[in-house]
Design a protein around this motif. Structure first.
Motif, PDB file in Angstrom:
ATOM      1  N   UNK A  97       0.431  -1.075   0.035  1.00  0.00           N
ATOM      2  CA  UNK A  97       0.018  -0.256   0.451  1.00  0.00           C
ATOM      3  C   UNK A  97       1.050   1.439   0.171  1.00  0.00           C
ATOM      4  N   UNK A  98       1.813   1.196   0.365  1.00  0.00           N
ATOM      5  CA  UNK A  98       2.645   2.607   0.772  1.00  0.00           C
ATOM      6  C   UNK A  98       3.197   3.169  -0.673  1.00  0.00           C
ATOM      7  N   UNK A  99       3.891   1.978  -1.182  1.00  0.00           N
ATOM      8  CA  UNK A  99       4.551   1.920  -2.314  1.00  0.00           C
ATOM      9  C   UNK A  99       3.573   2.450  -3.447  1.00  0.00           C
ATOM     10  N   UNK A 100       2.261   1.449  -3.723  1.00  0.00           N
ATOM     11  CA  UNK A 100       1.366   2.612  -4.264  1.00  0.00           C
ATOM     12  C   UNK A 100       0.933   4.011  -4.244  1.00  0.00           C
ATOM     13  N   UNK A 101       0.739   4.457  -2.774  1.00  0.00           N
ATOM     14  CA  UNK A 101       0.586   5.514  -2.010  1.00  0.00           C
ATOM     15  C   UNK A 101       2.003   6.191  -2.575  1.00  0.00           C
ATOM     16  N   UNK A 102       2.991   6.237  -2.372  1.00  0.00           N
ATOM     17  CA  UNK A 102       3.884   7.245  -3.072  1.00  0.00           C
ATOM     18  C   UNK A 102       3.997   7.232  -4.675  1.00  0.00           C
ATOM     19  N   UNK A 103       3.058   6.120  -5.146  1.00  0.00           N
ATOM     20  CA  UNK A 103       3.081   6.402  -6.704  1.00  0.00           C
ATOM     21  C   UNK A 103       1.990   7.126  -7.185  1.00  0.00           C
ATOM     22  N   UNK A 104       1.205   7.417  -6.541  1.00  0.00           N
ATOM     23  CA  UNK A 104       0.278   8.240  -6.820  1.00  0.00           C
ATOM     24  C   UNK A 104       0.423   9.070  -6.520  1.00  0.00           C
ATOM     25  N   UNK A 105       0.775   9.871  -5.132  1.00  0.00           N
ATOM     26  CA  UNK A 105       1.478  10.832  -4.990  1.00  0.00           C
ATOM     27  C   UNK A 105       2.692  12.095  -5.698  1.00  0.00           C
ATOM     28  N   UNK A 106       3.423  11.243  -6.305  1.00  0.00           N
ATOM     29  CA  UNK A 106       4.668  11.247  -6.997  1.00  0.00           C
ATOM     30  C   UNK A 106       4.305  12.011  -8.480  1.00  0.00           C
ATOM     31  N   UNK A 107       2.432  11.455  -8.689  1.00  0.00           N
ATOM     32  CA  UNK A 107       2.399  11.947 -10.285  1.00  0.00           C
ATOM     33  C   UNK A 107       1.931  12.712 -10.043  1.00  0.00           C
ATOM     34  N   UNK A 108       0.917  12.702  -8.728  1.00  0.00           N
ATOM     35  CA  UNK A 108      -0.068  14.130  -8.271  1.00  0.00           C
ATOM     36  C   UNK A 108       1.257  15.638  -8.282  1.00  0.00           C
ATOM     37  N   UNK A 109       2.658  15.065  -7.694  1.00  0.00           N
ATOM     38  CA  UNK A 109       3.059  16.265  -7.445  1.00  0.00           C
ATOM     39  C   UNK A 109       3.494  17.007  -8.443  1.00  0.00           C
ATOM     40  N   UNK A 110       4.009  15.869  -9.546  1.00  0.00           N
ATOM     41  CA  UNK A 110       4.175  16.320 -10.747  1.00  0.00           C
ATOM     42  C   UNK A 110       3.776  17.242 -12.043  1.00  0.00           C
ATOM     43  N   UNK A 111       2.194  16.538 -11.910  1.00  0.00           N
ATOM     44  CA  UNK A 111       1.453  17.181 -12.582  1.00  0.00           C
ATOM     45  C   UNK A 111      -0.081  17.032 -11.883  1.00  0.00           C
ATOM     46  N   UNK A 112      -0.840  18.021 -11.157  1.00  0.00           N
ATOM     47  CA  UNK A 112      -2.100  17.610 -10.285  1.00  0.00           C
ATOM     48  C   UNK A 112      -3.353  17.561 -10.840  1.00  0.00           C
ATOM     49  N   UNK A 113      -3.288  17.612 -12.286  1.00  0.00           N
ATOM     50  CA  UNK A 113      -4.463  17.755 -13.633  1.00  0.00           C
ATOM     51  C   UNK A 113      -3.902  16.535 -13.596  1.00  0.00           C
ATOM     52  N   UNK A 114      -3.594  15.116 -13.725  1.00  0.00           N
ATOM     53  CA  UNK A 114      -3.208  14.920 -14.420  1.00  0.00           C
ATOM     54  C   UNK A 114      -4.255  13.445 -13.209  1.00  0.00           C
ATOM     55  N   UNK A 115      -5.623  13.011 -14.018  1.00  0.00           N
ATOM     56  CA  UNK A 115      -6.141  11.967 -13.566  1.00  0.00           C
ATOM     57  C   UNK A 115      -5.934  11.043 -13.412  1.00  0.00           C
ATOM     58  N   UNK A 116      -6.154  10.062 -12.016  1.00  0.00           N
ATOM     59  CA  UNK A 116      -5.183   9.088 -11.941  1.00  0.00           C
ATOM     60  C   UNK A 116      -6.228   7.918 -11.322  1.00  0.00           C
ATOM     61  N   UNK A 117      -6.521   6.574 -12.153  1.00  0.00           N
ATOM     62  CA  UNK A 117      -7.101   5.770 -11.350  1.00  0.00           C
ATOM     63  C   UNK A 117      -5.849   3.864 -10.979  1.00  0.00           C
ATOM     64  N   UNK A 118      -6.673   4.063  -9.554  1.00  0.00           N
ATOM     65  CA  UNK A 118      -6.434   2.584  -9.780  1.00  0.00           C
ATOM     66  C   UNK A 118      -6.895   2.083  -8.845  1.00  0.00           C
TER      67      UNK A 118
END
Length: 367
Positions: A186-207
Motif C-alpha cells: 500500500x505504501x509503495x502504491x501510495x507513493x506512486x500516486x503522490x509522485x504523479x500528482x506532485x509532478x502534475x496535479x491535473x493528471x487524473x489517476x485511476x488505481x
C-alpha cells in the motif's frame, strides 16, 4: 410484451415489488408504455464455440501498427515498467499497442503521446510492484510465487517521470497482490500516486488495487492517496468465487473494501468488474449488481471471460453482444450505476480515460 411477474423473476428478491413498480419498472418502458427488456437473457443465444466477434489479432499485422506495438513494448521495457496487457495476456493488446492517431477503443487506459507528431499513439496499463503475484486465481495468467522479488524503490519515481513526460491526462495504475509484504504494498502504491500528482496535479489517476486482505489502514491510505478513481474487482458472482479466485480473495472481503473506500473518502468514484461465461446465472449477475450498488459502487464493467491457457478455467458460455447490451441497460436503468461498460472484449480498465469519466471526475471536483 412481458408482464411484471416475468420481469420480477429475473431481478433480485432483495428489490421489493414496491420498489420495482415505483422506482425501477417505469425506467424499462418506452413512451408507448411497452417494455423493451424481454426478461429472457438466457434465451439470447447460448454459444459455446468461440464466436466471430471474439476473434482478434494479438500482434498487429500491418507495418504501421506493428511499429507502434514494438515502440511501446521497447519503451516500457527500457523503463523497467510492467503492464497488465502483457502479464495477463490481454486480448486487446494488438489494438491497444498498435493504435494510431485519434483512435479510441475499448481498453484505452493510458494515452501515450507520440511527441514527434503529437497524436494519440497507443494504450497500456502500468502494473506496479513487479510481475509476480502471491495469489493464484484460476482465471489469471500472471505468474505466481510465495516469495516474489523485492520492490523496486525507484519505481514510484520512474513511473511518475514516464507518465509526466508522456503528457497524459488520465492514467491507470494496477498491481499484483503482494501478501508477502506487511502492508500489501500500500505504501509503495501510495507513493506512486503522490509522485504523479506532485509532478502534475491535473493528471487524473485511476488505481485498480487488490484487497490488502481487508486491512483498514491500507485501504484508508489508498483512499486518501490523491487518486481520482478507486477500482477493485469482485471478478465474479459470489457463488463462483471459491472456484474462480484465490482462497484469500472472497466476495465479501471485496465488498468490504469498496464500502470502506466510500467511508474514508466519499468523493472518490469507485468501480468494479465482473467476468461472465463461467457458469453464472442471470439471477446471480443481478444479485451481484445489487450488492455492488449497495456498497456504493459508481461504475461497473462486464466482460467475457477468455481462457488464457489450457491450464486455466474453461469458458462455459459465450455471451452475445446483444446480451451484453441488455446487461448494460439493466445496470444503468434498473440499478442506477452512473456508468456500465458491457461488451465481449471489455476489461476492468475499459476506456479508463474516456470523456465520460473525465467529465464525471471534474464535475465532482467542482461540487
Amino acid at each position: 410484451m412481458e408482464n411484471f411477474q416475468i420481469i420480477r423473476s429475473f431481478l433480485p428478491k432483495s428489490i421489493s415489488d414496491a420498489d420495482l413498480l415505483t422506482k425501477y419498472y417505469p425506467a424499462l418502458k418506452d413512451s408507448d408504455n411497452s417494455i423493451r427488456y424481454d426478461g429472457k437473457l438466457k434465451n439470447v443465444d447460448t454459444i459455446r464455440a468461440k464466436p466471430r466477434w471474439l476473434l482478434s489479432n494479438i500482434i498487429p499485422k500491418n507495418e504501421e501498427s506493428n511499429s507502434n506495438y514494438n515502440r511501446l513494448r521497447n519503451t516500457l521495457s527500457g523503463l523497467k515498467l510492467n503492464t497488465v496487457c502483457v502479464e495477463a495476456k490481454c486480448p486487446n493488446i494488438g489494438e491497444c499497442w498498435g493504435g494510431k492517431s485519434q483512435t479510441k477503443h475499448q481498453d484505452s487506459n493510458i494515452n501515450i503521446l507520440d511527441e514527434s507528431n503529437n497524436h494519440q499513439m497507443a494504450t497500456a496499463t502500468i502494473m506496479l510492484m513487479g510481475d509476480t503475484c502471491t495469489r493464484g486465481c484460476r482465471f489469471c495468467s500472471v505468474k505466481t510465487s510465495k516469495c516474489p522479488p523485492p520492490l523496486d524503490p525507484s519505481e514510484p519515481e520512474n513511473t511518475a517521470d514516464a507518465i509526466h513526460k508522456w503528457g497524459l491526462e488520465y492514467v491507470v495504475l494496477t498491481s499484483v497482490d503482494r501478501d508477502d509484504l506487511t502492508d500489501g504494498g500500500a505504501q509503495h502504491f501510495y507513493e506512486t500516486v503522490q509522485k504523479i500528482k506532485e509532478k502534475n496535479p491535473k493528471i487524473l489517476v485511476e488505481c485498480l488495487t487488490g484487497d490488502f486482505q481487508g486491512d483498514l489502514e491500507c485501504i484508508r491510505k489508498m483512499s486518501l492517496s490523491g487518486m481520482d478513481v478507486y477500482a477493485h474487482n469482485v471478478e465474479t458472482v459470489e457463488e463462483l468465487t471459491p472456484q474462480v479466485r484465490d482462497y484469500r480473495a472472497t466476495f465479501r472481503q471485496s465488498l468490504k473494501v469498496l464500502k470502506l473506500v466510500k467511508e474514508f473518502n466519499p468523493k472518490l468514484i469507485t468501480k468494479s468488474s465482473i467476468m461472465v461465461g463461467l457458469g453464472e446465472s442471470d439471477q446471480q449477475i443481478f444479485e451481484t449488481m445489487w450488492e455492488l450498488k449497495n456498497a456504493g459502487v459508481d461504475c461497473i464493467t462486464i466482460g467475457q471471460y477468455l481462457r488464457p491457457t489450457k491450464m486455466h478455467m474453461k469458458v462455459l458460455e459465450y455471451f452475445t453482444p446483444k446480451r451484453f447490451e441488455l446487461l448494460q441497460e439493466i445496470g444503468e436503468k434498473v440499478f442506477g450505476f452512473k456508468y456500465v461498460a458491457s461488451g465481449p472484449m471489455v476489461r476492468s480498465s475499459y476506456r479508463a480515460g474516456e470523456l465520460f469519466l473525465k467529465n464525471l471526475i471534474l464535475k465532482e471536483q467542482v461540487v
